[in-house]
Write a protein that holds these residues in place. Structure first.
Motif, PDB file in Angstrom:
ATOM      1  N   GLU A  11       0.992  -1.311   0.082  1.00 13.31           N
ATOM      2  CA  GLU A  11      -0.144   0.084   0.115  1.00 13.31           C
ATOM      3  C   GLU A  11       0.827   1.157  -0.226  1.00 13.31           C
ATOM      4  N   GLY A  12       0.537   2.120  -0.737  1.00 12.60           N
ATOM      5  CA  GLY A  12       1.180   3.529  -0.797  1.00 12.60           C
ATOM      6  C   GLY A  12       2.261   3.247  -1.912  1.00 12.60           C
ATOM      7  N   PHE A  13       2.388   2.401  -2.741  1.00 11.50           N
ATOM      8  CA  PHE A  13       3.199   2.192  -3.804  1.00 11.50           C
ATOM      9  C   PHE A  13       2.786   1.736  -5.055  1.00 11.50           C
ATOM     10  N   TRP A  14       3.701   1.969  -6.206  1.00 18.28           N
ATOM     11  CA  TRP A  14       3.141   1.811  -7.484  1.00 18.28           C
ATOM     12  C   TRP A  14       4.232   0.898  -7.958  1.00 18.28           C
ATOM     13  N   LEU A  15       3.780   0.057  -8.834  1.00 11.19           N
ATOM     14  CA  LEU A  15       4.821  -0.710  -9.765  1.00 11.19           C
ATOM     15  C   LEU A  15       4.975   0.004 -11.188  1.00 11.19           C
ATOM     16  N   ASP A  16       6.180   0.324 -11.396  1.00  8.34           N
ATOM     17  CA  ASP A  16       6.343   0.968 -12.745  1.00  8.34           C
ATOM     18  C   ASP A  16       6.722  -0.270 -14.062  1.00  8.34           C
ATOM     19  N   ALA A  17       6.951   0.314 -15.109  1.00 11.97           N
ATOM     20  CA  ALA A  17       7.096  -0.756 -16.347  1.00 11.97           C
ATOM     21  C   ALA A  17       8.440  -1.496 -16.140  1.00 11.97           C
ATOM     22  N   GLN A  18       9.289  -1.037 -15.432  1.00 14.90           N
ATOM     23  CA  GLN A  18      10.595  -1.740 -15.099  1.00 14.90           C
ATOM     24  C   GLN A  18      10.374  -2.835 -13.965  1.00 14.90           C
ATOM     25  N   GLY A  19       9.230  -2.971 -13.253  1.00 12.77           N
ATOM     26  CA  GLY A  19       9.053  -3.701 -12.120  1.00 12.77           C
ATOM     27  C   GLY A  19       9.417  -3.175 -10.832  1.00 12.77           C
ATOM     28  N   ARG A  20       9.896  -1.660 -10.744  1.00  9.46           N
ATOM     29  CA  ARG A  20      10.176  -1.182  -9.372  1.00  9.46           C
ATOM     30  C   ARG A  20       9.210  -0.644  -8.753  1.00  9.46           C
ATOM     31  N   LEU A  21       9.231  -0.752  -7.553  1.00  8.34           N
ATOM     32  CA  LEU A  21       8.078   0.141  -6.685  1.00  8.34           C
ATOM     33  C   LEU A  21       8.473   1.552  -6.571  1.00  8.34           C
ATOM     34  N   VAL A  22       7.410   2.425  -6.679  1.00 11.74           N
ATOM     35  CA  VAL A  22       7.602   3.755  -6.599  1.00 11.74           C
ATOM     36  C   VAL A  22       6.770   4.162  -5.659  1.00 11.74           C
ATOM     37  N   PRO A  23       6.976   5.181  -4.579  1.00 11.65           N
ATOM     38  CA  PRO A  23       6.150   5.763  -3.540  1.00 11.65           C
ATOM     39  C   PRO A  23       5.090   6.562  -4.631  1.00 11.65           C
ATOM     40  N   GLU A  24       3.877   6.371  -4.096  1.00 10.69           N
ATOM     41  CA  GLU A  24       2.750   6.990  -4.659  1.00 10.69           C
ATOM     42  C   GLU A  24       2.820   8.507  -4.810  1.00 10.69           C
ATOM     43  N   SER A  25       3.468   8.960  -3.849  1.00 10.68           N
ATOM     44  CA  SER A  25       3.589  10.452  -3.826  1.00 10.68           C
ATOM     45  C   SER A  25       4.664  10.970  -4.780  1.00 10.68           C
ATOM     46  N   MET A  26       5.445  10.014  -5.588  1.00 13.28           N
ATOM     47  CA  MET A  26       6.351  10.390  -6.709  1.00 13.28           C
ATOM     48  C   MET A  26       5.784  10.161  -7.866  1.00 13.28           C
ATOM     49  N   VAL A  27       4.582   9.525  -7.942  1.00 17.28           N
ATOM     50  CA  VAL A  27       3.979   9.327  -9.278  1.00 17.28           C
ATOM     51  C   VAL A  27       2.986  10.451  -9.564  1.00 17.28           C
ATOM     52  N   LYS A  28       3.359  11.084 -10.895  1.00 17.79           N
ATOM     53  CA  LYS A  28       2.822  12.649 -11.052  1.00 17.79           C
ATOM     54  C   LYS A  28       0.929  12.352 -11.250  1.00 17.79           C
ATOM     55  N   PRO A  29       0.572  13.337 -11.018  1.00 11.17           N
ATOM     56  CA  PRO A  29      -0.927  13.110 -11.391  1.00 11.17           C
ATOM     57  C   PRO A  29      -1.445  12.759 -12.716  1.00 11.17           C
ATOM     58  N   ASP A  31       0.166  11.055 -14.583  1.00 15.77           N
ATOM     59  CA  ASP A  31       0.581   9.668 -14.796  1.00 15.77           C
ATOM     60  C   ASP A  31      -0.331   8.694 -14.172  1.00 15.77           C
ATOM     61  N   GLN A  32      -0.690   9.098 -12.937  1.00 12.77           N
ATOM     62  CA  GLN A  32      -1.993   8.426 -12.177  1.00 12.77           C
ATOM     63  C   GLN A  32      -3.183   8.266 -13.250  1.00 12.77           C
ATOM     64  N   GLU A  33      -3.545   9.482 -13.620  1.00 10.11           N
ATOM     65  CA  GLU A  33      -4.841   9.819 -14.465  1.00 10.11           C
ATOM     66  C   GLU A  33      -4.834   8.694 -15.715  1.00 10.11           C
ATOM     67  N   ARG A  34      -3.563   8.911 -16.422  1.00 10.21           N
ATOM     68  CA  ARG A  34      -3.398   8.169 -17.450  1.00 10.21           C
ATOM     69  C   ARG A  34      -3.557   6.579 -17.328  1.00 10.21           C
ATOM     70  N   ASP A  35      -2.922   6.146 -16.202  1.00 15.45           N
ATOM     71  CA  ASP A  35      -3.201   4.752 -15.781  1.00 15.45           C
ATOM     72  C   ASP A  35      -4.423   4.157 -15.509  1.00 15.45           C
ATOM     73  N   ARG A  36      -5.232   5.032 -14.849  1.00 22.01           N
ATOM     74  CA  ARG A  36      -6.837   5.065 -14.529  1.00 22.01           C
ATOM     75  C   ARG A  36      -7.475   4.826 -15.608  1.00 22.01           C
ATOM     76  N   LEU A  37      -7.374   5.655 -17.091  1.00 20.86           N
ATOM     77  CA  LEU A  37      -8.049   5.637 -18.163  1.00 20.86           C
ATOM     78  C   LEU A  37      -7.695   4.471 -18.666  1.00 20.86           C
ATOM     79  N   VAL A  38      -6.366   3.976 -18.962  1.00 22.00           N
ATOM     80  CA  VAL A  38      -6.085   2.803 -19.709  1.00 22.00           C
ATOM     81  C   VAL A  38      -6.526   1.596 -19.011  1.00 22.00           C
ATOM     82  N   LYS A  39      -6.427   1.534 -17.580  1.00 29.06           N
ATOM     83  CA  LYS A  39      -6.996   0.215 -17.093  1.00 29.06           C
ATOM     84  C   LYS A  39      -8.537   0.112 -17.135  1.00 29.06           C
TER      85      LYS A  39
END
Length: 208
Positions: A11-29, A31-39
């Motif tokens: 919880e609080g992390f996102w998995l990027d395309a390289q399989g790395r865990l990224v803190p949610e606070s570091m994921v740009k809004p 990028d979050q919106e694009r991810d939501r739309l695609v999924k």
């Protein structure tokens, strides 16, 4: 299952395309919106794909059952390979087609046919039959995948040419045909107004 699919995302992390865990606070809004739309769209597309597969299975089954029911009216038994059939609604407004498209290839006998045809063409030079030369050369020209276009080769058999070598070549073409498989399709149409023309009800996302 891939490593990405097996990775548990805390919880609080996102998995990027390289399989790395990224803190949610570091994921740009954005990028979050694009991810939501695609999924969201992928989820809808997956459901539609499943519905289309279910429709195809039901349609084929129902059409085959109806064909057998219709045949029973005449005490006939329908067997063997399932072929093309067209069904109309009572008012003629709609029609459904079950179409079977066979995949045809030629075996080595096509080379013998081409050799016989070439013999004919050499004797028919001097421009006597230029249209036949054009048809033959076009028929044996390969497509972008390097494959012979079967329909054009088979069309040569419709030419009325009595030369014995040509007749043998046409026999070789017929015997060289090999059916390696088939695909079945369901096509749905609606009549255009009161005309005898029908337009397809597209089941292809590109045609909608």
């Amino acid at each position: 299952m891939s490593d990405k699919q097996q990775t548990a995302v805390p919880e609080g992390f996102w998995l990027d395309a390289q399989g790395r865990l990224v803190p949610e606070s570091m994921v740009k809004p954005i990028d979050q919106e694009r991810d939501r739309l695609v999924k969201q769209l992928v989820d809808r597309a997956s459901k539609l794909s499943t519905e289309l597969a279910d429709f195809k299975a039901v349609a084929f089954g129902d059409i085959e059952a109806f064909v057998e029911l219709s045949a029973e009216q005449y005490s006939a038994k329908v067997g063997g390979k399932k072929g093309n059939v067209t069904l109309y609604s009572y008012d003629g407004r709609f029609k459904i087609q079950r179409a079977v498209q066979e995949s045809i290839v030629f075996d080595e006998r096509l080379q013998a046919a081409r050799a016989l045809i070439d013999d004919c063409l050499r004797d028919w030079t001097q421009g006597a039959r230029p249209e036949v030369v054009t048809l033959v050369n076009d028929a044996f020209r390969t497509d972008t995948k390097g494959e012979i276009r079967t329909a054009r080769v088979l069309a040569l058999r419709r030419l009325e040419i009595r030369d014995e070598r040509w007749q043998r070549a046409m026999t070789a073409i017929g015997e060289a045909c090999q059916v390696i498989g088939s695909k079945s399709y369901i096509r749905v149409y609606e009549r255009i107004g009161d005309s005898d023309q029908y337009k397809a009800i597209s089941l292809d996302i590109a045609g909608v």
